[in-house]
Enzyme design. Structure first.
Site: not given
Ligand code: PEP
Ligand code: MG
Length: 569
Positions: A430, A501
């Site tokens: 990410e 995700c």
């Molecule tokens: C993301 O960063 O894409 C992720 C799924 O995590 P979060 O939204 O919890 O930061």
């Molecule tokens: Mg994230």
């Protein structure tokens, strides 16, 4: 117009007029009785009436809603017929209490015991006990139940709670929606609303005081929004949305129980994002194939102190066991940035999103991190748990986490505690650094999961909360698309599973790109499972490759977006 947000309890759009269901207040004197024998007879009569009425309601529920829902009411008959529960009431009456106060004291005590349970379903049983108590006292007082069997068509029920007894005589064709002040996704209100297929939004504070009878209300049970006094434009928009939703829903039912595969039969995984173990029930109900992201920060946020190892172990074990051997990817603590946890005393930073957060914080707070990793390892003996590390930017971070895990495994071996020795430890990709280093990280990671929410923000160096620059926050930017492609390629050439995700996994416009790049696993919210399965099924690899070829030649976000809209199926 006012907008309220609550818990999406039952999907669909309802447009109609508010009908406030106000329970009559039950006031009775707490006097003591002179003839306990007479009072006991009064109590036994009330129990008899309760059993008769509730059995009749259960019969009507069986006919109008279903067997499962009728069992909720038959459960009430069983509970009140159980002497373990009512003998205590009888003892109190014997000692001079009125039936009302004896029932109140004993049932409240049982409700409190259920409420303090760890699992959500047992907690919800407290609502049953309170429902039984209120109805029994109403019978004793000769007060009539709120009757919702004769509401006019287009009614939106606005109530503190929707009890099984209230819904027994419901005519679902007349009820456009339900809004309540209390209840969660697994509450009876939600279970019944879903069984009746009535859109419902739950847990909106003070609705029974805020809303008025006859007021125009829109209930969006898919997003969890409620709009009061919508203007004409909004009514039009929601009417279109409702039509679309109703047609789509019929179509999506065909995808329940089906394999998730592309049009030419390439199988992929379709799993869910959750925030607490109880959400696994919804994952199963919505036909998710596992959990692709369990955000553990909620365990830490919903507490006044760091959750102990045992508490975490129970939570992870519960998720693993509920999913019965299906994969459950649990992300280690992703604290910092927009996720503050007060008792952790995170210092104020000029750039919290670039600061002391996630794996950086965990590796410098080893005791806290060890506690979580130990709990995860112990829970791995009970199902298919995988560990995922967030916000990785350097390869040594994942190496350090793995070395901590190895040393905890040694401790567990010495203590004779079981765990999965082959547990997979994956990296959440990410950050741009992780994307650039994906070829190296792929050699260290058990799997990748692309977090497009953060990947978009960090790649575009954009704060999505800042209105002046939020136009840059889009996964359709060529920079983000190229990054996603690279991450998938690097993962694949090392033979590891690559999932996604972030929100982009459920975006129908993104589907041809993800199919073309060869994404192995899509992790989406439980409500998006069937729509994602449908969208994936529409694309062959060849068609998806054609779209990807043109998209990869685009130079701007607008071009990409326009093309994806044009090719959308
Ligand atoms: C993301 O960063 O894409 C992720 C799924 O995590 P979060 O939204 O919890 O930061
Ligand atoms: Mg994230």
């Amino acid at each position: 117009m006012s907008k309220f947000n609550g818990i999406a309890g039952s999907e669909g759009i309802g447009i109609g007029k508010a009908v406030l269901i106000k329970e009559q207040e039950l006031n009775y004197e707490q006097k003591s009785v002179l003839k306990p024998e007479d009072e006991l007879n009064r109590f036994e009569d009330a129990v008899r009436v309760f059993v008769e009425k509730t059995t009749a309601m259960a019969d009507s529920m069986r006919e109008n809603v279903g067997e499962k829902e009728s069992e909720i009411l038959m459960g009430h008959v069983l509970m009140i017929s159980d002497s373990a529960m009512t003998d205590e009431v009888r003892n109190n009456i014997h000692d001079g209490a009125t039936s009302e106060s004896a029932a109140e004291e004993v049932f409240d005590m049982f409700a409190a015991i259920f409420e303090s349970a760890d699992d959500e379903l047992t907690k919800q049983r407290a609502a049953d006990i309170r429902d039984i108590k209120t109805r029994l006292i109403k019978i004793l007082q000769g007060v009539h139940e709120a009757d919702i069997s004769s509401l006019p068509p287009g009614s939106i029920i606005v109530a503190y709670d929707l009890t099984p007894s209230m819904t027994a005589g419901i005519k679902k064709e007349n009820i456009a929606g339900i809004v309540t002040e209390t209840g969660g996704y697994t509450s009876h209100s939600a279970i019944l609303a879903r069984a009746l297929e009535i859109p419902a939004v739950l847990s909106i504070q003070d609705v029974t005081r805020e809303f008025k009878n006859g007021q125009m209300i829109v209930v969006d049970g898919t997003s969890g929004a409620v709009v009061s006094d919508p203007d004409q434009e909004e009514v039009k928009e929601y009417t279109v949305l409702k039509k679309y939703h109703d047609e789509e829903k019929k179509e999506l039912l065909k995808f329940i129980g089906k394999q998730t595969e592309t049009a030419d039969g390439d199988k992929v995984g379709l799993v869910c994002n959750i925030g607490k173990p109880e959400d696994c029930a919804e994952v199963i109900e919505r036909d998710g194939e596992g959990v692709g992201l369990f955000r553990t920060e909620f365990l830490y946020m919903n507490s006044n102190e760091q959750p102990a190892e045992d508490e975490q172990f129970e939570a992870y074990k519960k998720a693993a066991m509920t999913m019965k051997g299906k994969p459950v990817i649990i992300r280690t603590l992703d604290v910092g940035g927009d996720k503050d946890i007060p008792y952790m005393n995170l210092k104020k930073e000029d750039n919290p999103f670039l600061g002391f957060r996630a794996v950086r914080y965990c590796l410098q707070n080893r005791e806290l991190y060890s506690t979580q990793l130990r709990a995860l390892l112990r829970a791995s003996a009970f199902g298919e748990i995988k560990i995922m590390v967030p916000l990785v930017t350097c390869v040594d971070e994942i190496r350090n986490v793995k070395s901590m895990i190895r040393s905890i495994m040694d401790d567990l071996d010495k203590e004779g505690i079981g765990y999965n020795k082959d547990i997979s430890v994956g990296v959440m990709i990410e950050t741009p650094a992780a994307a650039v280093m994906a070829d190296v990280l792929a050699k260290e990671a058990g799997f990748f999961s692309i977090g497009t929410n953060d990947l978009t923000g960090y790649t575009m160096a954009v704060d999505r909360g800042n209105a002046n620059v939020s136009y840059l926050y889009s996964a359709y930017n060529p920079a983000v698309i190229r990054s996603i492609k690279r991450i998938i390629e690097c993962g694949k050439s090392e033979g590891i599973m690559v999932g996604m995700c972030g929100e982009a996994a459920a975006d129908p416009l993104m589907a041809p790109l993800l199919v073309s790049f060869g994404l192995d696993e899509y992790s989406v919210s439980p409500t998006s499972v069937l729509s994602a399965r449908k969208v994936i099924s529409l694309w062959t690899k060849e068609e998806a490759d054609k779209v990807a070829d043109v998209v990869l030649k685009c130079t701007t976000e607008e071009e990409v977006r326009e093309l994806l809209i044009r090719y959308k199926k």
